[in-house]
Scaffold this active site. Structure first.
Site, PDB file in Angstrom:
ATOM      1  N   ASP A  38      -6.344  13.830 -24.856  1.00 48.40           N
ATOM      2  CA  ASP A  38      -6.269  12.411 -24.497  1.00 48.40           C
ATOM      3  C   ASP A  38      -5.560  11.727 -25.669  1.00 48.40           C
ATOM      4  O   ASP A  38      -6.159  11.508 -26.723  1.00 48.40           O
ATOM      5  CB  ASP A  38      -7.681  11.877 -24.300  1.00 48.40           C
ATOM      6  CG  ASP A  38      -7.722  10.382 -24.025  1.00 48.40           C
ATOM      7  OD1 ASP A  38      -6.692   9.706 -24.237  1.00 48.40           O
ATOM      8  OD2 ASP A  38      -8.786   9.880 -23.636  1.00 48.40           O
ATOM      9  N   TYR A  71       0.855  -1.194   0.000  1.00 47.20           N
ATOM     10  CA  TYR A  71       0.000   0.000   0.000  1.00 47.20           C
ATOM     11  C   TYR A  71       0.890   1.242   0.000  1.00 47.20           C
ATOM     12  O   TYR A  71       1.881   1.288   0.744  1.00 47.20           O
ATOM     13  CB  TYR A  71      -0.910   0.024   1.230  1.00 47.20           C
ATOM     14  CG  TYR A  71      -2.346  -0.252   0.881  1.00 47.20           C
ATOM     15  CD1 TYR A  71      -2.977   0.504  -0.096  1.00 47.20           C
ATOM     16  CD2 TYR A  71      -3.061  -1.274   1.488  1.00 47.20           C
ATOM     17  CE1 TYR A  71      -4.290   0.251  -0.453  1.00 47.20           C
ATOM     18  CE2 TYR A  71      -4.371  -1.535   1.143  1.00 47.20           C
ATOM     19  CZ  TYR A  71      -4.988  -0.760   0.167  1.00 47.20           C
ATOM     20  OH  TYR A  71      -6.280  -1.013  -0.185  1.00 47.20           O
ATOM     21  N   GLU A  91      -0.516   4.860  -0.560  1.00 51.17           N
ATOM     22  CA  GLU A  91      -1.269   6.097  -0.821  1.00 51.17           C
ATOM     23  C   GLU A  91      -0.367   7.312  -0.640  1.00 51.17           C
ATOM     24  O   GLU A  91       0.428   7.373   0.309  1.00 51.17           O
ATOM     25  CB  GLU A  91      -2.446   6.233   0.151  1.00 51.17           C
ATOM     26  CG  GLU A  91      -3.685   5.490  -0.297  1.00 51.17           C
ATOM     27  CD  GLU A  91      -3.880   4.210   0.467  1.00 51.17           C
ATOM     28  OE1 GLU A  91      -2.853   3.606   0.859  1.00 51.17           O
ATOM     29  OE2 GLU A  91      -5.035   3.827   0.671  1.00 51.17           O
ATOM     30  N   THR A 135      -3.402   6.333 -21.938  1.00 53.29           N
ATOM     31  CA  THR A 135      -3.218   4.998 -21.387  1.00 53.29           C
ATOM     32  C   THR A 135      -1.780   4.605 -21.709  1.00 53.29           C
ATOM     33  O   THR A 135      -1.104   5.277 -22.500  1.00 53.29           O
ATOM     34  CB  THR A 135      -4.177   3.971 -22.010  1.00 53.29           C
ATOM     35  OG1 THR A 135      -4.073   4.056 -23.424  1.00 53.29           O
ATOM     36  CG2 THR A 135      -5.614   4.228 -21.586  1.00 53.29           C
TER      37      THR A 135
END
Ligand code: DSN
Length: 416
Positions: A204, A58, A60, A230
């Site tokens: 994009d 984890y 964050e 992406t």
């Protein structure tokens, strides 16, 4: 590649059912000609990076500012990914945490506009993306999108209409970029239209990111305030997203990703992104992108020679959009026929398509994946012939097409 087979064997020891499906998917990828313009075949290094213990962590927050302890090594990985992304695209700031392109776009909107604000985006029907204001998507529900389109005759983006409408409606943001547009997009011109009218400009570039990295498509980075992408299409990285922006938007973008729209970043995928960006900085990668475009043009020319009609009459990039109406077959029927002969492509609406979205009159074909496996321009001419036979003499030629697909795939193996 034995590590791929070993991975499947490991899964099989715990879960034979899932292992069997993974094996079948591997066999499908090996034995099918992949023409979905948004798909690719990642390198063993990218694949391996994703299957690592980084998935256990984890993290964050951002490097050096995490909400958990023990982040020193994922910090290293994420910093490498960020620095390489900035170098690759000449960007001032990069956020490599978006789980996908849709997440990247949502966070970009959240960073610079408020719900109800006016935005312009290319319509889905004209080759745009769901997240550029389609009514069914959160973007269309949260923001007041005006959809611009393409000229009904040429199929090209109608820049004059866009300029007129932006001057009239004064949106806060103009979005450019497409999922099914086979031509160069004039980002400089759209950026000028946006900025002259007091709007921010977002691009994009998901489909063309690899072509931008190699210079095969003009970069939006000098003209756009924010660029989303992406990482898994022409860029040939792991499935995921990224946001590039000017320094002045860096804080807002980072805040919109975390805590705005996402929780813990996928550090194993970010490792894959870092490897992908390193690969993309190489001369080999640039040459690969040039070959994608050469193959795409060879496919388009051969399809035209066979009598197919292409939206805009050809291609400048990695894809063509075939209007199947003259062939008397719908998009969905053609997709199913191609599936049955082991060619994978997707039905796609053509501008002003009379068919509903689940049927369509078009087929989108792209060359990133087949170019990765080594197809050349002669191979693309053979692929065009196989698409033609599938459209025109399917019942009679089906078995022959399957044999010819197999010959092409055997000549260009993957993950061996
Ligand atoms: N689904 C992607 C494509 O195929 O173009 C866009 O997100």
């Amino acid at each position: 590649m034995s590590f791929i087979q070993e991975g499947i064997s490991l899964v099989a020891q715990t879960d034979p059912e899932v292992a069997q499906s993974i094996q079948r998917e591997l066999d499908r990828q090996k034995g099918n000609i992949e023409l979905i313009a948004s798909e690719n075949i990642v390198s063993p290094a990218v694949l391996a990076a994703m299957g690592t213990v980084l998935t256990n962590k984890y993290a964050e927050g951002y490097s050096g500012r995490r909400y958990y302890g023990g982040c020193e090594y994922v910090d290293e990985v994420e910093t490498l990914a960020i620095e390489r992304a900035k170098k690759l695209f000449g960007a001032e700031h990069a956020n490599v945490q978006p789980h996908s392109g849709a997440q990247a776009n949502l966070a970009a909107y959240m960073a610079v506009i408020d719900p109800g604000d006016k935005v312009f985006g290319l319509s889905l029907a004209a080759g745009g993306h769901l997240t550029h204001g389609a009514p069914a998507n959160a973007s269309g529900k949260l923001y007041d999108f005006t959809q611009y389109g393409t000229d009904p005759v040429t199929g090209l983006i109608d820049y004059d209409f866009l300029a007129e409408k932006v001057a009239e409606e004064k949106p806060k943001l103009v979005v450019a970029g497409a999922s099914a547009y086979p031509r160069i997009i004039d980002f400089e011109r759209i950026g000028r239209i946006a900025h002259d009218n007091g709007a921010l400009f977002m691009v994009d570039m998901a489909h063309i990111a690899g072509l931008v990295a190699s210079g095969d498509h003009p970069s939006p980075v000098p003209y756009a305030d924010i660029v989303t992408t992406t990482t898994h299409k022409t860029l040939r990285g792991p499935r995921g997203g990224m946001i590039l922006c000017r320094s002045e938007f860096a804080k807002k973008i980072d805040h919109a990703i975390f805590p705005g729209t996402q929780g813990g970043p996928l550090e194993h995928v970010i490792a894959g992104k870092a490897v992908c960006f390193l690969e993309a900085l190489s001369d080999d990668f640039r040459e690969y992108q040039h070959r994608i475009v050469r193959n795409s043009k060879a496919l388009a020319d051969a399809l035209l020679e066979k009598g197919f009609s292409l939206v805009t009459g050809g291609t400048d990039n990695h894809m063509s959009l075939i209007d199947l109406r003259p062939m008397g077959v719908t998009g969905i029927d053609m997709q199913h026929r191609l599936d049955s002969v082991r060619i994978t492509a997707n039905k796609n609406a053509v501008p002003n398509d009379p068919q509903k979205a689940s049927v369509t009159s078009g087929l989108r074909v792209g060359t990133p994946a087949v170019t990765t496996r080594g197809f050349n321009e002669d191979d693309m001419r053979e692929v065009a012939e196989l698409i033609y036979l599938t459209a025109s003499r399917y019942d009679e030629k089906k078995n022959e097409i399957i044999e010819r697909v197999k010959a092409l795939c055997d000549a260009h193996p993957i993950y061996e």
